[in-house]
Design a protein around this motif. Structure first.
Motif, PDB file in Angstrom:
ATOM      1  N   THR A   2       0.823  -1.192   0.000  1.00  0.00           N
ATOM      2  CA  THR A   2       0.000   0.000   0.000  1.00  0.00           C
ATOM      3  C   THR A   2       0.865   1.253   0.000  1.00  0.00           C
ATOM      4  O   THR A   2       1.799   1.365   0.796  1.00  0.00           O
ATOM      5  CB  THR A   2      -0.899   0.017   1.261  1.00  0.00           C
ATOM      6  OG1 THR A   2      -1.680  -1.184   1.292  1.00  0.00           O
ATOM      7  CG2 THR A   2      -1.843   1.217   1.233  1.00  0.00           C
ATOM      8  N   PRO A   3       0.597   2.224  -0.892  1.00  0.00           N
ATOM      9  CA  PRO A   3       1.368   3.473  -0.894  1.00  0.00           C
ATOM     10  C   PRO A   3       1.244   4.188   0.446  1.00  0.00           C
ATOM     11  O   PRO A   3       0.252   4.021   1.172  1.00  0.00           O
ATOM     12  CB  PRO A   3       0.726   4.285  -2.016  1.00  0.00           C
ATOM     13  CG  PRO A   3      -0.041   3.310  -2.836  1.00  0.00           C
ATOM     14  CD  PRO A   3      -0.451   2.209  -1.919  1.00  0.00           C
ATOM     15  N   THR A   4       2.244   4.990   0.780  1.00  0.00           N
ATOM     16  CA  THR A   4       2.211   5.764   2.017  1.00  0.00           C
ATOM     17  C   THR A   4       2.370   7.240   1.704  1.00  0.00           C
ATOM     18  O   THR A   4       2.773   7.627   0.607  1.00  0.00           O
ATOM     19  CB  THR A   4       3.336   5.330   2.978  1.00  0.00           C
ATOM     20  OG1 THR A   4       4.610   5.601   2.354  1.00  0.00           O
ATOM     21  CG2 THR A   4       3.237   3.856   3.322  1.00  0.00           C
ATOM     22  N   VAL A   5       2.049   8.062   2.693  1.00  0.00           N
ATOM     23  CA  VAL A   5       2.265   9.495   2.607  1.00  0.00           C
ATOM     24  C   VAL A   5       3.095   9.889   3.823  1.00  0.00           C
ATOM     25  O   VAL A   5       2.889   9.369   4.922  1.00  0.00           O
ATOM     26  CB  VAL A   5       0.929  10.261   2.567  1.00  0.00           C
ATOM     27  CG1 VAL A   5       0.077   9.980   3.789  1.00  0.00           C
ATOM     28  CG2 VAL A   5       1.170  11.755   2.414  1.00  0.00           C
ATOM     29  N   LYS A   6       4.055  10.769   3.636  1.00  0.00           N
ATOM     30  CA  LYS A   6       4.901  11.207   4.746  1.00  0.00           C
ATOM     31  C   LYS A   6       4.241  12.388   5.444  1.00  0.00           C
ATOM     32  O   LYS A   6       3.978  13.428   4.829  1.00  0.00           O
ATOM     33  CB  LYS A   6       6.299  11.588   4.261  1.00  0.00           C
ATOM     34  CG  LYS A   6       7.278  11.820   5.412  1.00  0.00           C
ATOM     35  CD  LYS A   6       8.719  11.913   4.921  1.00  0.00           C
ATOM     36  CE  LYS A   6       9.688  11.982   6.092  1.00  0.00           C
ATOM     37  NZ  LYS A   6      11.097  11.977   5.640  1.00  0.00           N
ATOM     38  N   LEU A   7       3.977  12.228   6.734  1.00  0.00           N
ATOM     39  CA  LEU A   7       3.354  13.287   7.514  1.00  0.00           C
ATOM     40  C   LEU A   7       4.383  14.350   7.892  1.00  0.00           C
ATOM     41  O   LEU A   7       5.597  14.097   7.864  1.00  0.00           O
ATOM     42  CB  LEU A   7       2.736  12.694   8.782  1.00  0.00           C
ATOM     43  CG  LEU A   7       1.717  11.565   8.593  1.00  0.00           C
ATOM     44  CD1 LEU A   7       1.223  11.077   9.947  1.00  0.00           C
ATOM     45  CD2 LEU A   7       0.553  12.027   7.721  1.00  0.00           C
ATOM     46  N   ASN A   8       3.902  15.519   8.297  1.00  0.00           N
ATOM     47  CA  ASN A   8       4.827  16.579   8.691  1.00  0.00           C
ATOM     48  C   ASN A   8       5.578  16.252   9.984  1.00  0.00           C
ATOM     49  O   ASN A   8       6.534  16.932  10.339  1.00  0.00           O
ATOM     50  CB  ASN A   8       4.101  17.935   8.803  1.00  0.00           C
ATOM     51  CG  ASN A   8       2.987  17.927   9.851  1.00  0.00           C
ATOM     52  OD1 ASN A   8       3.048  17.214  10.843  1.00  0.00           O
ATOM     53  ND2 ASN A   8       1.966  18.737   9.620  1.00  0.00           N
ATOM     54  N   SER A   9       5.151  15.195  10.667  1.00  0.00           N
ATOM     55  CA  SER A   9       5.852  14.715  11.859  1.00  0.00           C
ATOM     56  C   SER A   9       7.046  13.842  11.489  1.00  0.00           C
ATOM     57  O   SER A   9       7.814  13.433  12.362  1.00  0.00           O
ATOM     58  CB  SER A   9       4.888  13.916  12.740  1.00  0.00           C
ATOM     59  OG  SER A   9       4.375  12.800  12.013  1.00  0.00           O
ATOM     60  N   GLY A  10       7.164  13.501  10.214  1.00  0.00           N
ATOM     61  CA  GLY A  10       8.252  12.656   9.739  1.00  0.00           C
ATOM     62  C   GLY A  10       7.884  11.195   9.615  1.00  0.00           C
ATOM     63  O   GLY A  10       8.655  10.405   9.066  1.00  0.00           O
TER      64      GLY A  10
END
Length: 324
Positions: A2-10
């Motif tokens: 599953t693709p992921t997205v990088k949050l602003n928390s890292g």
């Protein structure tokens, strides 16, 4: 994978997860276990769903059988409205973690920007909206969003009880206000988002601030018909909407997959749920194709500003709301 997205928390968050709202307690542990077997790694829960202990049981079974490790999973939960005072945030977070049987949440959200009078978990849990068991009175608390958010920040900075924090059901004005004092920026904004409620300006505002959007109720009225909600019954089901069906037929996909991909292709995470293992798999595989720009726009043009998940839809307007 599953693709992921990088949050602003890292931290990395899966783009497609499994929502736990209205998953029956009697089947919840098995549902979570089957979802893990199907490949889901993000699970979106909440105090108010009343099934966190059962969710935890499903996760423990999967870990004990070696299907996953805790670090493979991305567990989301939410702070309910009756725990907004600063002194209430950490204790209830710890209770929720204990129900799940884990040491930290990957993401912990303020469920609604609504502060209600405290109800001790030993009296009623989950507390719901009403201060009384009869369901006749809603009583607010004096807790501010600033007070609540600063207590949420302490979960990350002091106790390590949450790796990322965020908000749900907030509008742009509240987010801008929060950003004036936040030491930790919200990692995500979870909102109702489907072709009948696109909210393009809210999405634009969040993205400009580096806040990832998570959509719930991606199938629009479908999740609310069982709640006997009149406005959901009156709306054309999105699975049967002509534009959605046309795009699905063109791509050889299901309408559900098209609705999910309409969101994820635009960078919006989704958290569908299903008790069917076939549909679980289909939903999870909704990111392995693309929709052409013309069709994305056609789907977005279905926008009616039609919102289903708002507090007044869950109780009669003649109920008494007392502001403290």
């Amino acid at each position: 994978m599953t693709p992921t997205v990088k949050l602003n928390s890292g931290h990395e968050m899966p783009l497609v997860g499994f929502g736990l709202w209205k998953v029956d307690n009697s089947t919840c542990a098995d549902t979570v276990y089957k979802a893990i077997k199907a490949g889901y790694r993000l699970f979106d829960g909440a105090c108010d769903y009343g099934n966190e202990a059962e969710c935890g049981a499903g996760i423990r079974r999967a870990i004990e059988e070696g299907l996953v490790t805790r670090s493979d999973l991305f567990i989301v939960s939410k702070l309910w409205n009756t725990f907004h005072e600063a002194s209430r945030v950490e204790p209830i977070c710890r209770k929720q973690l204990a129900d799940w049987g884990i040491d930290y949440f990957d993401l912990y959200l303020i469920h609604f920007p609504v502060a209600l009078e405290y109800i001790d978990p030993s009296v009623r849990y989950p507390p719901g909206w009403f201060v009384d068991d009869a369901g006749t009175e809603i009583r607010s608390s004096k807790a501010t969003i600033q007070e609540t958010w600063q207590a949420m920040e302490a979960l990350v900075q002091d106790g390590g009880l949450a790796r990322s924090i965020g908000v749900s059901n907030f509008q742009a004005q509240l987010i801008y206000d929060l950003l004036r004092y936040a030491r930790i920026k919200p990692a995500t904004l979870q909102i109702e988002h489907h072709p009948y409620l696109v909210q393009p300006l809210l999405l634009k505002a969040a993205v400009a601030e580096g806040i990832t959007i998570t959509a719930y109720s991606s199938f629009g009225p479908a999740g609310f018909i069982e709640l006997d909600m009149a406005r959901a019954k009156q709306a054309t089901p999105l699975m049967e909407e002509a534009t959605i069906k046309k795009v699905a037929e063109k791509l050889g996909k299901t309408p559900a997959q098209v609705l999910l991909r309409w969101a994820t292709q635009r960078g919006v995470a989704v958290i569908p749920k299903s008790s069917s293992e076939t549909r679980m798999k289909e939903n999870l595989e909704s990111s392995d194709f693309d929709i052409v720009a013309e069709d994305l726009e056609a789907i977005s043009s279905l926008n009616l500003g039609l919102r289903f998940n708002q507090p007044t839809n869950y109780f009669p307007t003649d109920k008494l709301w007392i502001f403290g």
